[in-house]
Design a protein around this motif. Structure first.
Motif, short mmCIF file in Angstrom:
data_model
loop_
_atom_site.label_atom_id
_atom_site.label_comp_id
_atom_site.label_asym_id
_atom_site.label_seq_id
_atom_site.Cartn_x
_atom_site.Cartn_y
_atom_site.Cartn_z
N LYS A 136 0.87 -1.19 0.00
CA LYS A 136 0.00 0.00 0.00
C LYS A 136 0.90 1.24 0.00
CE LYS A 136 -4.17 -1.78 2.36
NZ LYS A 136 -4.87 -1.80 3.69
N PHE B 221 1.86 5.30 0.79
CA PHE B 221 1.70 6.46 1.68
C PHE B 221 1.09 7.59 0.83
CE2 PHE B 221 2.76 9.59 4.78
CZ PHE B 221 3.17 10.69 4.06
N ASN C 4 -2.79 5.11 1.63
CA ASN C 4 -2.92 3.64 1.80
C ASN C 4 -3.61 2.99 0.62
OD1 ASN C 4 -1.57 3.75 4.09
ND2 ASN C 4 -3.28 3.34 5.49
N GLN D 297 -3.92 0.85 -2.83
CA GLN D 297 -3.22 -0.36 -3.27
C GLN D 297 -2.20 0.03 -4.35
OE1 GLN D 297 -3.44 -3.47 -2.46
NE2 GLN D 297 -5.27 -3.53 -1.13
N GLU E 133 6.80 -6.08 2.47
CA GLU E 133 5.63 -5.60 1.70
C GLU E 133 5.15 -6.71 0.77
OE1 GLU E 133 4.81 -1.77 0.26
OE2 GLU E 133 6.53 -0.83 1.24
N LYS F 177 5.51 3.56 7.54
CA LYS F 177 4.26 3.15 6.86
C LYS F 177 3.95 1.69 7.18
CE LYS F 177 4.41 1.57 2.72
NZ LYS F 177 4.65 1.38 1.29
N ASN F 178 4.93 0.86 6.97
CA ASN F 178 4.68 -0.58 7.19
C ASN F 178 4.32 -0.87 8.65
OD1 ASN F 178 5.09 -1.02 4.52
ND2 ASN F 178 7.24 -1.62 4.74
N LEU G 206 0.80 0.15 9.23
CA LEU G 206 -0.14 -0.80 8.60
C LEU G 206 -0.30 -2.04 9.50
CD1 LEU G 206 0.95 -0.64 4.83
CD2 LEU G 206 -1.18 0.23 5.87
N GLU H 189 -2.39 -1.13 12.42
CA GLU H 189 -3.82 -0.92 12.04
C GLU H 189 -4.47 -2.28 11.77
OE1 GLU H 189 -3.20 1.69 8.79
OE2 GLU H 189 -3.42 3.55 9.97
N TYR I 5 2.45 12.19 9.51
CA TYR I 5 2.25 10.74 9.47
C TYR I 5 3.06 10.08 10.59
CZ TYR I 5 1.38 6.15 7.41
OH TYR I 5 0.95 4.86 7.19
#
Lengths: 539, 140, 324, 908
Positions: A167, A169, A172, A174, A258, A297-298, A301, A304, A328
């Motif tokens: 995903k 930044f 998010n 795809q 990822e 980011k990862n 994710l 979340e 972020y």
């Protein structure tokens, strides 16, 4: 240094009609003083003695041209950076040196000849090397502007690094969905001709008409293009036996993480990420700009998708520069991602037999060592230059920087261009760049490429070599001198004579110095001019 | 001409992309060095023809300096390699003319080596001061 | 039309140029047809006073060969200049100093020491040297003074034409004689030879001017078809004026530069240093060191004939006096 | 009518490096560009930088060529000092209304030469230098500004009518020099005065100050002490060390007869214009009435000598003791000189015409003063009477008092109201115990043994006004009376002596004065001009100076064979209207005039010391600050610039202009502003002197900055050996700006390197949170800073800054996060790396472009269209888009250009 004394001295030199001093020659009033001078005294030579020609020669040449004087009848004498600024403690000697330098400049100026820049046509088509999101964006922009684009991709399909990402930044979205839409746009664009699993084998020629040989699995083909954009990106460093990578199966890089997430094969509970792996170390001194944000980011994710999970990021500086990244970074803290700063001298250790089980690290703020449970360790590694950068740089005759990325002409003046005209650079091939920044640079490179293609012609600097065929004995030594093969040995009615292809010649003068018959003279830097300067040195 | 009062006159060739830029950087950074050298800008150190070097000595220069790009940095890829070879052969021939080979000096100076440019020039000027005047200026 | 008055003289030379005039074999008769010889020391018994007796410009053409390295040679050079309408520097010595000019690497004192003391066959313990004036019973003997520096003819007097070559080839001699006869000489100051370099008239195969080793003449038998320089042999051809018909090349020997620099060159030696160093393939410092080592005597090789006419002209006297 | 052909042209808002780069790319692609920039010059923030990372080459060397290319590019139209006011329409054809603010200078004529700036008296803090340096009301943004055009910073209407300047015969820029005094620029004030009056120190003492009578401030409370301030300025300057203007000689010569104020003024002006000037003075000392008519206590000879000395240094030759008409004739002079100016003044005395006037003991006033002024003393009896009511009479009386006369009195035939002497002089006379007998005039003098002993006087009464407009005095029959007197000085007035001119046939007026053409100041004889008392009869010094100057101008035209320039007519001094007075009284508190102190009466009469004592600097500034004109910010419209501008480019009434353009697309590149860090009181910015901001530091090290590149700390001008930087001041902070400003890490390191370059050995310490050096070559740059430039980094966000009073050194309190100890760090200078904020609210509002909560432009599709704003056809780049350094701004600018090209070619 005593400028009035220098001005008086210059007035005394033979052939000098007018000499004046002004405070800021490079400002508007200076430029208009030059133009007024040319018209007023109908000058046939102009000399400016001030700072360095490297920055302001084009400026003053343009002023001469606007006033109707051929811009190569202009000579620049550097009496600031190489005289007054470096001999501050010896003003009288600096003044004498300035006089000598100007006298030498005048000696050369007397022998300057008018030169015309030759207009060479520009084919309105561009080859974009690299089919990633950056290459595609540049290609789409140029195509929309109406230019024919040859998009050459080494891999089997377009999409580049984005194909591996999960995903993106900050939305998010795809990655695959985005790549798909880009590929469709390229396919729908009739002006773009895509070449897949194709390598560039050879590039000849110069801005306006490059002859490129493409190699598609052994099948060679040739295309002619006006400009070239290098957008081949960079690749993720695979760390070699660091933190158990390669030894423990559950120690992976961010890209590998990822790919697992994309396939839905990820179910880590305690994840420890280690940043700056293989970066900002003596062997690789640079910071790869956005790998911190990839980690953040990862990590976010993971949090979340699995609120029970625990994620730590061990970092040396968290490079969340600018607005979006900083916001972020704060958002990820709110999602429970924990950040621990470690020192280069006290790196974390990954412990476990067979698989990584925990990570021991010196916690700076607490001032003691702590251990973190880890069922997965993710190493954040920098982007490194592609392996074939070396070969491409030799082929395009464009330099690489110390770290192996492509070296642009000037970091501020021309960040998206090479010194070699007609070839442009964007994306991670120039320097690790995250996607949005890369796309913006892609458009920038497209803009730069569009300029010559729209104008339809280019006028390279007229500093080239010239062969006097009455003197040339055809020995062929000059041919060996030229890296740009801009000088050829023609056989005319049995006699060999050298000939310079002015469009290709860059004017370095190596052939001129080596020519044993004195047949080659270098425009604007002829032997006579330089010998006159030498004679003026001691006059 | 006693030793300390002697002010050598030195001719310098500097390639536009590296040595000349290094000299400018020395200027921007205000590194001070003696004013004995006068620089002629050439597009590449490969442009410096040994004829110029001999002409400089013949017309009275006490030393000749050539500044070029570090190997691999040359804007024209190979110009500096050629300059290096011509320099080495010239250095062997000069003593046959009674001109000490130290009077000719080739140095690689990149655009970012302002300090090095100043040091190298200062050192070369001291070397020439040691060697004394070439003596050609008198019988000019 | 009246026959030309032709004068020849030989200063610091080996006499080869005079012999070359004879090499015209039967053509000498043609010369005799159009010209009367009024002064030719090696061949005819004229004395200096004969020349001194002539009015100025009496001699139509004077072929002066040999460099000027003594007071007598300078005197006669100035005398012939006064007496001749057209002065021709005949042969490499007169044009560029030739082999004698290699003396410019030394000075008068060293030459005297070598010749009259050091030479093995000498027995000169009391170091007697020849002197300009010597008193003897019969009267005063004079000898010309030897100069430190060998000069070319043009460095002493004005010269109208230059005929290079060591010696000048026969067809060149005939060419100048014919031009004199038909009064179709080029404008004064011209060099009677080709404007281009030797390479232009050398018909050996030229492929790639890349050399990675330099051979001395005894180290290689060159391939007669291929360019000698490309085989690593120091051939001065690329920086030497053409016009000799490549007679050395034809006998598989490299050109030694006797025709002097071509029209576009100021210093033949400097250009050779530049050209040869530029084509020598060197990947690293060792290769460069090897090149320098393989060219044993750069100044001697590159200035074999042209030292007196080169930019530097001679070795620094100051260095010689201080024993450097 | 609008310009631009819609789809083929682009509007770029913001002339910083991003705006310039975008414009150049678009223009090079053949598109027409309108570049609109709010400040008078393009260049933006980069122009304020000294060096730029990571190459450390000087910012201006990179920027200047791009600015010049932009200003001279055929496809770019520059609208500087302008703003986009209104944007309507859609992508492909926007209609934009641009407001061009009036610079009050006609830019088609202005050459940027800077003569106006030199003369401008109004000094303001220079925003370009972050207020550290100074600039004038008429200014150019920075030396290499493009376009290099001057702009007047005019903010309010001048609250007074500048009546002073109109009333002054020499039209001295009164409001100008008073403003300079108020700003403490005393020497500049003297120079400004001297521009229109060659004798400031003299006039500052004895001028009758017509300006003060009309001063509009007088309508509020009290007029300005204009004369006293002029004197203060003159006294504050060492006239002998003033540098001389460079004069280009014309080779022609002018003769001046008489070295009084008229002659000196003409000599001064003609000398400056390059003429060879010779002054013929009959008396042994130059200065005319100033030297021999005015007593020492009013005008010290030393002051006069210095001012005349300066005029002599201009090349004027003064030949004293040469009486024209006797030692040399006008004819002889005429042969040798191209023109003659006669300014011989009025030195002749007037006779009473009564019996006994020739007795010894009865002296004429002017000659009495001449004797005293030349020899320094004269014989006066115990009882002295001075006949007459003008200034000369007062001077004679006070001089006689100082020469030892015990009882001095003035006898005047009219009443006090008609006394020509100024009120202060009459008051001073009475203060010094000198009696005034009005309505009395002497009728006969009696002698005893050959010496004056008594005089008979008669009382007068006033009748109808006579020719001079004053009531005629009529003797009252039978009111004679005698009174003992030892000395009588008759100071009845002066008359010009003009016999010597008749030799040339110069026509005289009935009153015996020289007749001249009022326009050309010429007499009836060609090449002969005249002015001052010899033309007008006795008048004031300033009138004589003005006459000399006018004559000099006509002589200049005459010698250049040019028609005499028409002088714009004399403006009548205006009064404030009632409402204006009321308004001013509301706005400015009433304030009495600062009185000049004087020597105590009993002391000053003992000798000839100067009576009035000059202002102290504090008094001068206090008085000068009362001037209404100077009370407003910005230009006070004193017209000094108009006077000096050779290109005649000043247009004070110029209005704003509106232009409409049609464009297909718009790029927003308004750049950044600096966040005010004073709210972060813990760091004490604004309170602790040696705590400055990063941009202030940049201006200090810039060669064109206020200190010409010398890094001097504000408190004591010392060059600091030890400096400290604090990062993220206002950035990454909930209370201020949440985002990271992206540039400051590298900016601080660069500035630390600059300090080391300027003064090798300087130690810099940088307090940081994350050292975000992410660009190409940045990490190596940081490493070099540590190894070669003596820079150390401490990871900590300091809590507080205190200052040690004795040496003003800031003390930084911080917690070192690596060791979590609280420490103290003393340094000499602290530089706060302040947050940077976008300045695009107005532009965004006009363009209808939304901004995000931090004020940056909202970007809907951040990945594929990172430069497209929410509104199609409008793009953003540079700091207006998001925090970024110069290299990233330049690449983005080219990106925006590509997007515009795509859209204009019909793309999405």
């Amino acid at each position: 240094m005593n400028v009035p004394e220098v001005v008086e001295y210059v007035k005394g030199l033979p052939d000098i009609v007018h000499a004046e001093r002004n405070l800021f020659t490079c400002s508007e009033e200076g430029i208009s003083a030059i133009k007024k001078g040319i018209k007023g005294h109908n000058l046939n030579r102009v000399i400016v003695a001030s700072c360095t020609p490297r920055t302001h020669e084009p400026l003053f040449r343009a002023a001469c041209e606007e006033a109707g004087l051929n811009k190569y009848l202009f000579e620049f004498v550097n009496i600031r950076d190489q005289c007054s600024w470096v001999h501050m403690r010896e003003p009288e000697k600096a003044t004498q040196k300035a006089k000598d330098l100007i006298r030498m400049g005048v000696a050369k100026a007397r022998l300057l000849e008018p030169l015309e820049e030759v207009e060479t046509p520009v084919i309105p088509s561009c080859m974009v090397m690299g089919g990633g999101v950056v290459g595609m964006s540049a290609a789409l922009n140029l195509a929309e502007q109406g230019f024919e684009v040859h998009l050459v991709e080494k891999g089997k399909g377009l999409g580049g690094t984005l194909l591996d990402l999960y995903k993106l930044f900050p939305t998010n979205e795809q990655a695959s969905k985005l790549v798909e839409s880009a590929i469709q746009k390229v396919a729908a664009q009739s002006k773009i001709k895509a070449y897949l699993s194709t390598r560039v084998k050879d590039v000849r020629g110069f801005i306006g008409n490059f002859e490129v040989v493409l190699d598609q699995d052994g099948k060679e083909s040739e295309i002619k293009v006006g400009t070239i954009i290098v957008a081949i990106g960079a690749e993720e460093l695979k760390p070699v036996h660091q933190y158990g990578y390669g030894k423990f199966p559950n120690v992976v890089t961010q890209l590998e993480l990822e790919q697992r997430m994309k396939k839905g094969e990820f179910e880590g509970q305690n994840v420890v990420m280690i940043n700056c792996v293989g970066a900002r170390i003596p062997e690789r001194t640079y910071c790869s700009r956005f790998c911190c944000m990839t980690a953040v980011k990862n990590a976010t994710l993971i949090r979340e998708s699995n609120p029970a999970s625990k994620v730590w990021i061990l970092h040396r500086d968290l490079m969340a520069y600018g607005e979006d990244f900083e916001n972020y970074y704060r958002w990820s803290m709110e999602q429970g991602v924990r950040f621990i700063r470690y020192d280069r001298e006290k790196p974390p250790q990954v412990i476990g037999d067979g698989t990584a089980e925990k990570v021991r690290v010196w916690h700076q703020l607490r001032g003691r060592e702590i251990e973190l449970p880890a069922d997965m360790v993710v190493l954040t590694t920098p982007l490194i230059p592609r392996a074939d950068n070396e070969e491409i740089s030799k082929m395009l005759k464009v330099p690489l920087s110390e770290q192996g990325f492509f070296l642009e002409a000037h970091v501020k003046l021309m960040p998206l261009e090479f010194a070699t005209e007609g070839i442009y650079i964007c994306g991670s091939a120039r320097w690790p760049t995250e996607i949005a920044e890369g796309v913006a640079q892609a458009y920038g490179a497209a803009a730069k490429a569009a300029i010559p293609m729209r104008r339809g012609y280019v006028k390279p600097e007229a500093i080239t070599s010239y062969v006097n065929e009455d003197l040339c004995g055809g020995c062929g030594i000059c041919f060996e001198m030229c890296p740009y093969s801009a000088i050829e040995i023609k056989a005319e009615n049995g006699k060999r004579v050298a000939h310079c292809i002015t469009a290709l010649c860059k004017g370095c003068g190596t052939c001129g110095a080596a020519c044993p018959s004195g047949a080659i003279s270098m425009n604007h830097f002829t032997d006579e001019q330089i010998l006159a300067q030498i004679a003026a040195l001691t006059a | 001409m006693n030793r300390d009062k002697f002010e050598p006159l030195i001719l310098g060739f500097a390639c536009n992309w590296c040595a000349y830029a290094g000299a400018d950087l020395a200027g921007v950074s205000r590194f001070q060095y003696p004013p004995n050298m006068r620089i002629i800008r050439v597009m590449c150190s490969g442009r410096v023809d040994p004829t110029f070097v001999l002409k400089a000595f013949a017309s009275g220069a006490d030393g000749v300096f050539i500044g070029g790009c570090h190997p691999g940095d040359c804007h024209y890829i190979e110009g500096n390699y050629k300059a290096r070879r011509r320099y080495e052969l010239l250095k062997k021939m000069l003593p046959q003319y009674g001109i000490e080979s130290e009077r000719l000096r080739l140095e690689w100076i990149s655009a970012s080596e302002g300090a090095r440019f100043a040091e190298v020039v200062m050192d070369f000027i001291n070397v020439i001061k040691e060697l004394g005047a070439l003596g050609k200026r008198q019988d000019q | 039309m009246a026959k030309l008055k032709l004068g020849l003289y030989w200063a610091a030379s080996c006499g080869g140029c005079d012999v070359a005039v004879l090499d015209t074999n039967e053509k000498i008769l043609d010369i005799a047809q159009i010209a009367d010889l009024v002064f030719w020391p090696i061949a005819l018994d004229f004395k200096y006073h004969h020349v001194e007796a002539m009015e100025d410009k009496a001699i139509d053409v004077c072929l002066f060969n040999g460099a000027v390295r003594s007071s007598e040679q300078e005197r006669i050079a100035r005398l012939l200049r006064a007496k001749s309408k057209t002065m021709v520097a005949f042969g490499s010595c007169a044009c560029f100093g030739g082999i004698p000019a290699l003396a410019n690497f030394t000075n008068r004192a060293e030459i005297m020491e070598r010749a009259y003391v050091e030479a093995p066959s000498n027995d000169n313990l009391d170091r007697t040297f020849p002197r300009i004036q010597t008193e003897v019973a019969e009267g005063e003997l004079e000898l010309p003074e030897l100069y430190d520096t060998v000069l070319t003819l043009a460095q002493v007097v004005d010269v109208e034409y230059f005929v290079p070559g060591c010696p000048p080839p026969v067809d060149l001699i005939l060419k100048i004689v014919d031009a004199l006869a038909t009064n179709s000489l080029p404008p004064p100051g011209a060099v009677i030879a080709s404007e281009k370099t030797l390479c232009d008239e050398c018909d050996r195969k030229k492929e790639e001017k890349m050399i990675s080793k330099i051979y001395r003449s005894h180290e290689i038998i060159p391939d007669p078809e291929r360019c000698l320089l490309e085989q690593g042999i120091l051939c001065m051809g690329p920086a030497t004026r053409g016009g000799c018909g490549a007679r050395c090349i034809k006998v598989n020997m490299p050109c030694r530069g006797c025709f002097g620099p071509p029209a576009g060159v100021v210093d033949q030696g400097a250009k050779l240093v530049s050209a040869i160093a530029s084509i020598y393939q060197a990947k690293n410092d060792e290769d460069i060191a090897r090149m320098v080592e393989e060219i044993v005597d750069p100044a001697g090789t590159f200035y074999r004939f042209g030292l007196a006419d080169s930019i530097l002209k001679r070795k620094r006297l100051q260095k010689l006096e201080s024993g450097g | 009518m609008s310009r631009g052909n819609g789809h083929k042209s682009v509007l770029v808002i913001g002339g910083g490096i991003a705006g310039i780069q975008a414009s150049l790319d678009l223009a090079n692609m053949g598109l027409q560009v309108y570049l609109v920039e709010k400040s008078p010059s393009i260049g933006g923030r980069m122009a304020q930088l000294d060096k730029t990372f990571p190459t450390n080459d000087c910012a201006m060397c990179i920027l200047a060529p791009k600015m010049i290319e932009a200003s001279s590019h055929a496809n770019i139209e520059l609208y500087t000092y302008s703003e986009a006011e209104e944007v309507s329409g859609e992508v492909g054809n926007f209609r934009v209304k641009i407001r061009k603010r009036s610079p009050f200078v006609d830019w088609s004529k202005c050459t940027g030469c800077g003569l106006c700036e030199e003369g401008c008296p109004v000094i303001l803090p220079n925003e370009f230098d972050q207020g550290l340096g100074k600039r004038k009301a008429i200014f150019v943004l920075f030396p290499q500004a493009v376009p290099k055009k001057y702009v007047i910073d005019k903010r309010e209407e001048r609250p007074c009518k500048a009546a002073c300047k109109d009333a002054c015969p020499a039209h001295t820029n009164v409001l100008g020099y008073i403003k300079l005094i108020a700003e403490g620029e005393f020497e500049e004030a003297y120079k400004l005065i001297r521009d229109t009056n060659p004798l400031p120190a003299v006039c500052g003492r004895i001028c009758y100050a017509p300006c003060e009578e009309v001063c509009n401030r007088g309508q509020l409370d009290e007029p300005m002490a204009i004369r006293d301030l002029k004197r203060f300025a003159a006294d504050h300057v060492n006239i002998e060390e003033l540098e001389l203007p460079t004069i280009t000689k014309t080779g022609k010569k002018v003769a001046i007869v008489g070295s009084g104020p008229a002659g000196l003024a003409a000599a001064n002006d003609l000398a400056i214009k390059g003429y060879g000037v010779t002054v013929f003075e009959a008396l042994p000392e130059p200065g005319g009435m100033l030297r021999v008519g005015i007593p020492e206590y009013r005008l010290p000879k030393e002051v006069l000598r210095k001012e005349i000395g300066y005029i002599q240094k201009l090349g004027v030759e003064i030949r004293t003791g040469v009486r024209v008409g006797k030692d040399i004739t006008l004819e002889e002079i005429r042969k040798e000189y191209g023109a003659i100016f006669i300014g011989t003044g009025a030195h002749g005395g007037m006779r009473l015409g009564v019996e006994g006037e020739d007795l010894s003991g009865v002296m004429e006033g002017i000659s009495f003063l001449r004797v005293v002024n030349l020899r320094g003393k004269a014989e006066v009896g115990k009882r002295t009477a001075v006949i007459g009511g003008g200034n000369t009479a007062v001077d004679c009386a006070r001089t006689a008092k100082r020469l030892g006369a015990e009882e001095v009195r003035i006898v005047y035939r009219r009443s006090r109201a008609e006394m020509p002497a100024s009120a202060e002089e009459v008051a001073a006379v009475e203060e010094e115990g000198i009696g005034i007998e009005l309505l009395t005039t002497p009728t006969r003098f009696f002698s005893e043994n050959g010496r004056l002993a008594r005089m008979e006087c008669i009382r007068m009464k006033l009748g109808e006004p006579d020719a001079s407009g004053r009531p005629r005095p009529i003797p009252i029959e039978g009111s004679e009376f005698t009174t003992p007197v030892d000395t009588v000085i008759a100071a009845l007035g002066q008359v010009p002596e003009t016999e010597f001119v008749t030799e040339l046939g110069i026509s005289l007026s009935p009153r015996g004065t020289i007749g001249i053409d009022p326009k050309t100041r010429a007499t009836n004889i060609e090449g002969v001009f005249a002015g001052g008392d010899v033309v007008t009869g006795p008048a004031f010094v300033i009138d004589a100076i003005a006459a000399g100057q006018k004559a000099a101008r006509s002589i200049d035209c005459y010698l250049k064979r040019e028609p005499v320039a028409v002088e714009e007519e004399e403006r009548v001094p205006e009064k404030l209207s009632e409402e204006e007075v009321a308004d001013r009284q509301k706005r400015y508190p009433s304030q009495k005039r600062v009185k000049m102190r004087e020597e105590p009466t009993q002391e000053r009469v003992k000798d000839f010391r100067e009576v009035s004592l000059a202002y102290t600097p504090e008094e001068a500034i206090e008085e000068a600050s009362r001037c209404l004109a100077g009370l407003i910010e910005g230009c006070i419209e004193c017209h000094e610039c108009e006077k000096r501008c050779e290109a005649k480019a000043l247009v004070y009434t110029m209005q704003d202009e509106h232009v409409e353009v049609d464009v297909g697309a718009i790029i927003l590149a308004t750049g950044l502003d600096l966040y005010d860090v004073s709210p972060l009181t813990e760091y004490g910015y604004g309170k602790i002197k040696n705590v400055i901001t990063a941009l202030e530091y940049e201006r200090l090290t810039a060669a064109s900055g206020p200190t010409f590149g010398e890094l001097r700390r504000p408190s004591d001008e010392k060059i600091p050996e030890n400096i400290a930087f604090i990062q993220c001041v206002g950035s990454r902070d909930f209370r201020h700006k949440t985002y990271c400003s992206a540039v400051c890490c590298m900016h601080a390191t660069k500035e630390a390197m600059l300090a080391y370059e300027h003064h090798p050995g300087t130690k810099s310490t940088i307090f940081y949170i994350d050292m975000r050096a992410v660009g190409k070559g940045f990490q190596e740059y940081i490493a070099r800073a540590q190894e070669e430039y003596n820079v150390t980094y401490i990871r900590s966000r300091p809590g507080k800054i205190e200052v040690t009073p004795e040496n003003d050194n800031p003390i930084i309190w911080y917690e070192d996060t690596t060791t979590s100890e609280t420490k103290k760090f003393e340094t000499e200078l602290v530089i706060l790396c302040q947050a940077m904020i976008p300045r695009n609210e107005e532009a965004a509002k006009i363009l209808g472009v939304s901004l995000d909560d931090c004020g940056f432009v909202e970007i809907p599709d951040k990945i594929f269209h990172p430069l497209d704003t929410a509104r199609s056809g409008i793009f953003a780049c540079g700091y207006a888009h998001s925090p970024r350094d110069i290299p990233d701004s330049v690449t983005q600018a080219s990106g925006a250009a590509a997007r515009v090209a795509e859209v204009l070619a019909g793309g999405s």
